[in-house]
Each structure stands twice: as C-alpha cells, then as structure tokens.
Design a protein around this motif. Structure first.
Motif, PDB file in Angstrom:
ATOM      1  N   UNK A 177      16.701  14.388  15.759  1.00 25.54           N
ATOM      2  CA  UNK A 177      15.897  15.438  16.390  1.00 25.54           C
ATOM      3  C   UNK A 177      14.835  14.835  17.323  1.00 25.54           C
ATOM      4  N   UNK A 178      14.186  13.754  16.864  1.00 27.69           N
ATOM      5  CA  UNK A 178      13.163  13.111  17.697  1.00 27.69           C
ATOM      6  C   UNK A 178      13.779  12.573  18.986  1.00 27.69           C
ATOM      7  N   UNK A 179      14.954  11.983  18.860  1.00 27.77           N
ATOM      8  CA  UNK A 179      15.637  11.447  20.040  1.00 27.77           C
ATOM      9  C   UNK A 179      16.019  12.577  20.999  1.00 27.77           C
ATOM     10  N   UNK A 180      16.507  13.678  20.412  1.00 28.72           N
ATOM     11  CA  UNK A 180      16.937  14.816  21.236  1.00 28.72           C
ATOM     12  C   UNK A 180      15.765  15.389  22.030  1.00 28.72           C
ATOM     13  N   UNK A 181      14.637  15.576  21.345  1.00 29.62           N
ATOM     14  CA  UNK A 181      13.467  16.144  22.016  1.00 29.62           C
ATOM     15  C   UNK A 181      12.999  15.231  23.146  1.00 29.62           C
ATOM     16  N   UNK A 182      13.078  13.922  22.902  1.00 30.20           N
ATOM     17  CA  UNK A 182      12.657  12.968  23.921  1.00 30.20           C
ATOM     18  C   UNK A 182      13.584  13.039  25.141  1.00 30.20           C
ATOM     19  N   UNK A 183      14.880  13.216  24.884  1.00 31.86           N
ATOM     20  CA  UNK A 183      15.831  13.363  25.999  1.00 31.86           C
ATOM     21  C   UNK A 183      15.528  14.619  26.814  1.00 31.86           C
ATOM     22  N   UNK A 196      13.363   6.277  22.232  1.00 32.00           N
ATOM     23  CA  UNK A 196      12.933   6.571  20.862  1.00 32.00           C
ATOM     24  C   UNK A 196      13.632   5.594  19.917  1.00 32.00           C
ATOM     25  N   UNK A 197      12.851   4.811  19.212  1.00 33.14           N
ATOM     26  CA  UNK A 197      13.451   3.907  18.215  1.00 33.14           C
ATOM     27  C   UNK A 197      12.490   3.686  17.064  1.00 33.14           C
ATOM     28  N   UNK A 198      13.035   3.095  16.006  1.00 32.84           N
ATOM     29  CA  UNK A 198      12.212   2.833  14.830  1.00 32.84           C
ATOM     30  C   UNK A 198      11.256   1.679  15.105  1.00 32.84           C
ATOM     31  N   UNK A 199      10.059   1.748  14.530  1.00 31.24           N
ATOM     32  CA  UNK A 199       9.056   0.708  14.725  1.00 31.24           C
ATOM     33  C   UNK A 199       9.589  -0.683  14.433  1.00 31.24           C
ATOM     34  N   UNK A 250      -2.784  -2.798  14.545  1.00 30.11           N
ATOM     35  CA  UNK A 250      -2.253  -1.923  15.587  1.00 30.11           C
ATOM     36  C   UNK A 250      -2.248  -0.460  15.165  1.00 30.11           C
ATOM     37  N   UNK A 251      -2.368   0.397  16.186  1.00 35.19           N
ATOM     38  CA  UNK A 251      -2.401   1.834  15.936  1.00 35.19           C
ATOM     39  C   UNK A 251      -1.026   2.482  16.102  1.00 35.19           C
ATOM     40  N   UNK A 252      -0.228   1.959  17.043  1.00 34.90           N
ATOM     41  CA  UNK A 252       1.052   2.598  17.336  1.00 34.90           C
ATOM     42  C   UNK A 252       2.140   1.532  17.449  1.00 34.90           C
ATOM     43  N   UNK A 253       3.384   1.984  17.469  1.00 31.02           N
ATOM     44  CA  UNK A 253       4.503   1.053  17.626  1.00 31.02           C
ATOM     45  C   UNK A 253       4.385   0.329  18.967  1.00 31.02           C
ATOM     46  N   UNK A 256       9.022   4.302  22.766  1.00 30.22           N
ATOM     47  CA  UNK A 256       8.381   3.004  22.971  1.00 30.22           C
ATOM     48  C   UNK A 256       9.078   2.292  24.119  1.00 30.22           C
ATOM     49  N   UNK A 257       8.280   1.536  24.857  1.00 31.11           N
ATOM     50  CA  UNK A 257       8.849   0.757  25.951  1.00 31.11           C
ATOM     51  C   UNK A 257       8.912  -0.703  25.533  1.00 31.11           C
ATOM     52  N   UNK A 258      10.091  -1.299  25.618  1.00 31.69           N
ATOM     53  CA  UNK A 258      10.239  -2.719  25.314  1.00 31.69           C
ATOM     54  C   UNK A 258      10.228  -3.475  26.639  1.00 31.69           C
ATOM     55  N   UNK A 259       9.166  -4.241  26.896  1.00 28.77           N
ATOM     56  CA  UNK A 259       9.133  -4.992  28.160  1.00 28.77           C
ATOM     57  C   UNK A 259      10.346  -5.918  28.262  1.00 28.77           C
ATOM     58  N   UNK A 260      10.967  -5.981  29.431  1.00 30.22           N
ATOM     59  CA  UNK A 260      12.205  -6.755  29.583  1.00 30.22           C
ATOM     60  C   UNK A 260      11.972  -8.259  29.468  1.00 30.22           C
ATOM     61  N   UNK A 261      13.045  -8.929  29.066  1.00 34.55           N
ATOM     62  CA  UNK A 261      13.028 -10.371  28.830  1.00 34.55           C
ATOM     63  C   UNK A 261      12.416 -11.143  29.998  1.00 34.55           C
ATOM     64  N   UNK A 262      12.896 -10.843  31.196  1.00 27.02           N
ATOM     65  CA  UNK A 262      12.463 -11.635  32.352  1.00 27.02           C
ATOM     66  C   UNK A 262      10.949 -11.559  32.534  1.00 27.02           C
ATOM     67  N   UNK A 263      10.425 -10.360  32.375  1.00 27.65           N
ATOM     68  CA  UNK A 263       8.987 -10.165  32.578  1.00 27.65           C
ATOM     69  C   UNK A 263       8.174 -10.833  31.464  1.00 27.65           C
TER      70      UNK A 263
END
Lengths: 183, 95, 388
Positions: free
Chosen positions: A23-29, C5-8, C136-139, C178-185
């Motif tokens: 659901x979280x992924x869907x909302x983000x999309x 969107x991904x897990x921490x 840290x406060x967020x992922x 969450x944004x994962x900065x790319x390898x090159x950078x």
C-alpha cells in the motif's frame, strides 16, 4: 494537510505486513507520501498481527504507532472474535472485512462504515490459494479512492519482482475486487 | 615509544626496537653445545621460545649443527631440557 | 535522483554497497537482521564487490573489520543491543587505535529482561569509547549519515570510528520514500580510502602497542582531543554533503525546530513525532532541539540554543542507572555556568519499545511546566492512555 492512517489486521503468516508495504509503495507511485511499518512485536503463525500505513500529501514526520485508523482492513473475519476492532478505528472511519457476509460482530458499531468483501473466494478462484493480503487492497482502493488501481499494480510488480506469476495473479484478483466494489 | 611526536593511536613506524634490546645480558646460565654430540636434529631450534637457535653449517663439521645467538638468548635452558642427545649443558654466566 | 519506497534496513544495505566497501563482517541480531540479510543477498548476487566474512558472533565481526581497516580496506558492520555489548572490548580498542570503522547500530534495549525493542541504551553504554555517534531521525538521514560517516572517520585529522544510530523497528522496519545516492556520486564524494598507516608487510609497523602509564595518558589525551576536534570536521562534511546532495540536518551536530520557549531535547526517530506536533501546534510554546551527534557532545552549540529558554525538557531513551538519563546529565552540565539558566528536567521515555506517542509528549510537556528544575522521571507508559 490530509493524512490518512490505515491498519491491517491479519494472522501471523497471512501477510498483513506485506499488505501495508504494498500500500505504501502504491500511494508513492500515485505521487503521495507514504510510510508503512509493522506492529513491533514477535510474530507467531496464527496470532493476530497488525501493520500500519500512512498516506499523505506532504512529508510524513509522525512516527508513533497508529492507534485510531481511518481505515482498518481485516484479512480474517474470525479475528473479530478476539480483537476489538472498533476501538482501533476513528469515529467516521471505515472497516473492510474479508467475509462472505456483513459480520454480526460489527453490527452494533455506530459511526463507523462497515464493508465486506469475499476476498477468500476470489483468491481461491483466481490465485488458487487463499492469499488475500494484497488483493484486499483492491477493496480499499475502491472504497477510499486513496490509491489508484494502477498504483497498486505497479506496487505489486515491485513487491513480487522475483515471482512474476504471483504478481500477475495478484494483480488480476486485485482488479477483480476493485471492480466488484465499484459496482 | 617515540616521545616527541605520537602517531594516531601510538602507531610505531620506527620498528625494530626489540632488536636493539640485547636480552642476552639477562642470562644467569649459558647453554653450551657439544658439537660432537649434536646431530643437528633441530629439536632445540623448534623449542627455543626466543628464536635464538639456528641449525647451520659450522666450521670443522660437515653436518649442520646447533648455533645459539648469545646476543638474545636469555638462558632459559629449554634447549638443554629437550635435546635428546644431551648435547647441551649449562655453565654459570660470568658477569 | 529518484526516491523509492523501501525498508530502512534495505536502504542501509543499498548505501553501504555504494560506498566502495571492501570488507563486510556482521552477525544477525534483531532488529538489525534485515541489514545483514540484504547485504549477504546483494553479495551473493554479485552486486557488491567485497569480502563478506561470515562470523560466529559480534566480537568476531568487529574484530574482523578492525583488522580489515588496519590493512587499509574500507569496512562495514552493523549490530544491536547484546551484539554491541559483546563487541564492547573491541569497540574501545578500535577508537584507541584510531581506526576509521563505520558501524550502524539498530538501537535496541539491553537485557534484562530480554527485550528486542527500541531504546538507546545499547549505544549510550558505549558513549565513553571514543566513537563518534550520530543519531538519526529518518531513513533518509541514516542513508546520508552512512556516507558522511566514512568521510568524517577517514579524515586525516579525525581517524575515529563512527556509529550511525537508527532506532530499531521505527527506522529499520519502516517502508518510506528514500533516495539512495548513486555509486558514482558517492565514490566521488568519498574518494579512495587511503589509511595513512595501514598494515603492509613491505613497510612494517606496530599497531596497538603496550602503553606504559605516561604513554597511555598521553595517547588518551591525544584521543580525547581528536574526538573534541572532530566537531569541526563533522560540520564541514555535513555542509559539503548538503551542497552536493541537497539535504540538511541542522548544522550537522544540532537541529532546532520551532521557536517556543520550552525546549524539548531529544534524539532519534521520536523527533519526527515532535516535529509533527509542532507543525500542528499541538505542543504550545515548544521547540525541538535535536541532538544529532551525541559524541562529540555539542556543548557550546547546545548552550547557545538553550540558555535563553524558559525550560529545557530532556527526553532520554536510556538511563544511566543510579543517576538519570545520559542526555539530561550532559545538557544540565553544559548549562551550569550560565547566569540565568533555565529549568532543566528529565523524562526517561520509550524504554524497551514503549511507544513515545503524542499522549506521552503531551504528558511530558504538561508535567514539565509544574515541576522544579532537576526533576527526573521514568515514564513507563502507564501515565498515559495506551489508546491515544
């Protein structure tokens, strides 16, 4: 700022946590901000399991557990016998139960919208197994309008990237439920 | 440790200080090898806790023999204890 | 760069993979498990080009990465709670040897009773070790802090190990964008790890020698100064990172949110809930002072932001048994020399995973208005309705 909180209630092993994640992924999309997390407990197969999701137009800073949800999804109607679902829903909130009929347990609930959907039978027909965790989101999408069917499909593809067949059947069943609720 | 400028965590790059410390002066007993009895079997070399024994060619003998580095030998006499041919004996060090 | 969107825990694994890490050694423990699981999977799938050392316990995990770092390889480990406690001996050695290790802590309570849930007791117990600690406060902040941690640790004027602390479950198990900065950078930002004194058979050196009393005291003084002086580098790295990657966390040491006369001082994920309440005006006249680096302690900086407040309310997710919460003790000490110092009170909250929710925060702030300076209270959750 509008933020909606969703609780998913299932049995350990039934996939309530995956459901909130999808659901979280869907909302983000769909261009929204989202957050999903499990109830921080020790999971045992068969025991009641909660998972939570927040959907908002703005960045979500709040990190407490969800106490009173706007929407509560019940993956197994038998859980209504031992979990006080109503106390976990906001006034004016909505409960969506996987059940063949309107559950008696919730008949007396005032100020709460109750919906039911026979997800188990749809899952058995389409997926061949009683996997209802993801497809119940079809009912949620249809009733709440908070996520789109397309968003859900994208999220399902992402979640089951290594199992394309599972993704395909889940998408089909989700769409079936989504459309049946629209009518 | 160098006192003037410490490296982070006391890392020592000026290695070899152990070599400067000639522990041979600690000795009370001096092991002495009887080259006639020594077969060059190398058991003493294996047992020497300080790495002071090498089996090598010595003058006047065809087979390699036990040689002791007296600069560092502390006189523990483990070599004497272990030699199966009783080729090592000890004398009190004269200081 | 796109967010996803991904897990921490997955986010941690993904950023570690982008940091040009050569050796990973870790032992799984709840709630850190998913980090190790994901890294092991990525390694098996050929997505990280590094040595993955399967160890039998945490003591070996940190020993392995201590050795790897000494040999000049950028290394990574992660642990929690009892695992960190088991590492204790090597934790101190790593800092004393000035080895720039980076370790993610999935914060969890310490036994007994045995408990797998979040509080800060595990890493707070290591506060005297000489490690830099970032909470840290967020992922997203965890991801950014891991990159910053290598840059800070490997700075030639720092050469200290860094713990990046993320609340167990609250951040390890949450799915969020969450944004994962790319390898090159990231590679460009970090550069090659070039430890100036690495172990090399061609250039022999001695590490971790015996320190006789005078040597020991002199080297501990050197270590203490290095930890104090790291503040400057932490800020600089934060600023350069902010310029290149576009995300700001206060000044790198402290973050102030809102401008109320009552300052809530806190660390970690609960700061998000406090910010949400400040945004909605649910906490009257309250501002948040978030300590991002607890070690080195930003003493001068914290005095500057707290001295003119009416009250300072510290939220401690730990307790130094026999006294009070660790954060409180240091905040109170920092304010000692101020003339008109504010009231300072301590609330020990969220021990062993008790949810620090809005009801708790309301309770704490209201109670703080009525009690005297020096009030220390352990909030076990029974004070507030569980169904907020």
């Amino acid at each position: 700022m509008t933020m909606h909180e969703i609780t998913v209630l299932g049995r350990g092993g039934q996939g309530a946590v995956t459901s909130a994640y999808v659901l979280a992924k869907a909302a983000f999309h769909d261009g929204k901000e989202s957050q999903a997390f499990p109830f921080f407990g020790v999971e045992r197969r068969g025991a009641p399991v909660f998972s939570f999701c927040r959907i908002s137009d703005e960045q979500i800073k709040l990190r407490q557990q969800v106490y009173h949800a706007d929407y509560l999804l019940v993956l197994d109607a038998a859980l209504l016998d031992n979990v006080d679902v109503i106390s976990r829903v906001k006034e004016g909130g909505t409960v969506i139960v996987n059940s063949t009929h309107a559950p008696d347990k919730l008949k007396s609930a005032k100020g709460i919208n109750i919906h039911h959907v026979d997800a188990t039978n749809i899952a058995l027909k389409i997926i061949g197994k009683p996997f209802v965790n993801v497809i119940m989101l079809g009912a949620f999408a249809s009733i709440s309008g908070l996520v789109s069917l397309n968003g859900l499909k994208k999220a399902i593809d992402e979640m089951f990237a290594s199992k394309p067949e599972v993704a395909k059947l889940n998408k089909k069943a989700t769409e079936t439920i989504y459309k049946s609720m629209k009518n | 440790m160098p006192k003037t400028k410490d490296l982070p965590g006391g890392i020592i790059i000026d290695v070899g200080s152990t070599a400067r410390n000639k522990t041979g002066s600690w000795r009370t007993f001096r092991p002495v090898v009887d080259l006639e009895k020594c077969t060059g079997c190398g058991i003493c070399e294996k047992f020497c806790p300080e790495g002071c024994i090498t089996i090598k060619k010595v003058k006047g003998y065809d087979k390699p023999k036990c040689t002791i580095d007296y600069d560092y030998c502390k006189g523990c006499l483990i070599c004497m204890e272990e030699c199966p041919f009783k080729a090592i004996s000890s004398v009190v060090e004269s200081k | 760069m796109a967010r996803e969107v991904m897990e921490g825990s997955q986010a941690v694994a993904r950023i570690v993979a982008n940091c040009d890490v050569k050796v990973i050694a870790a032992y799984p423990i709840t709630p850190q498990t998913h980090i190790v699981q994901e890294l092991a999977k990525m390694h098996a799938d050929g997505l990280i080009d590094c040595e993955f050392v399967n160890v039998e316990a945490e003591f070996s995990a940190i020993s392995a990465i201590l050795g790897a770092t000494a040999a000049g390889a950028r290394s990574f480990t992660a642990t929690s709670s009892q695992g960190l406690a088991l590492m204790h001996e090597v934790v101190f050695a790593a800092a004393g040897m000035r080895l720039p290790l980076v370790m993610v802590i999935a914060n969890r309570a310490l036994s007994a009773p045995i408990n797998i849930w979040n509080d800060h007791q595990d890493s707070i117990a290591e506060r005297d070790s000489g490690w830099i600690q970032i909470y840290c406060e967020s992922v997203q902040e965890v991801v950014d802090s891991v990159v910053q941690a290598y840059k800070i640790a490997e700075n030639k004027n720092v050469l200290l190990p860094v713990m990046v602390c993320m609340d167990g479950f609250y951040l390890t198990h949450v799915y969020e964008p969450v944004e994962i900065p790319p390898k090159s950078k990231v590679h460009k930002f970090l550069g090659k790890f070039n430890y100036p004194y690495k172990l090399d058979p061609k250039k022999p050196l001695t590490m971790g020698p015996l320190g006789f009393p005078a040597d020991y005291a002199r080297l501990r003084k050197q270590l203490a100064e290095a930890v104090w002086n790291s503040k400057k580098v932490i800020k600089e790295v934060h600023d350069i990172y902010a310029k290149q990657f576009g995300r700001v966390y206060g000044d790198g040491l402290l973050e102030v949110y809102g401008d109320g006369s009552i300052a809530l001082v806190a660390m970690g994920s609960v700061c998000g809930t406090i910010k949400d309440m400040i945004d909605k005006d649910e906490l009257k006249d309250v501002c948040l002072v978030r300590i991002r680096t607890f070690r080195p302690f930003p003493k001068d900086e914290i005095v500057e932001v707290l001295k003119d407040r009416d009250a300072v309310v510290v939220l401690d997710r730990n307790i130094s048994l026999g006294n009070a919460g660790a954060v409180y003790l240091e905040v109170r000490d920092a304010l000692y020399d101020e003339k008109d110092k504010p009231k300072v009170v301590d609330f020990v909250v969220g021990l062993g995973g008790v949810d620090v929710n809005k009801a708790t925060l309301n309770y704490v702030v209201e109670k703080a208005r009525t009690v005297k300076s020096g009030h220390v209270e352990i909030v076990d959750g029974s004070e507030v309705s569980s169904s907020y």
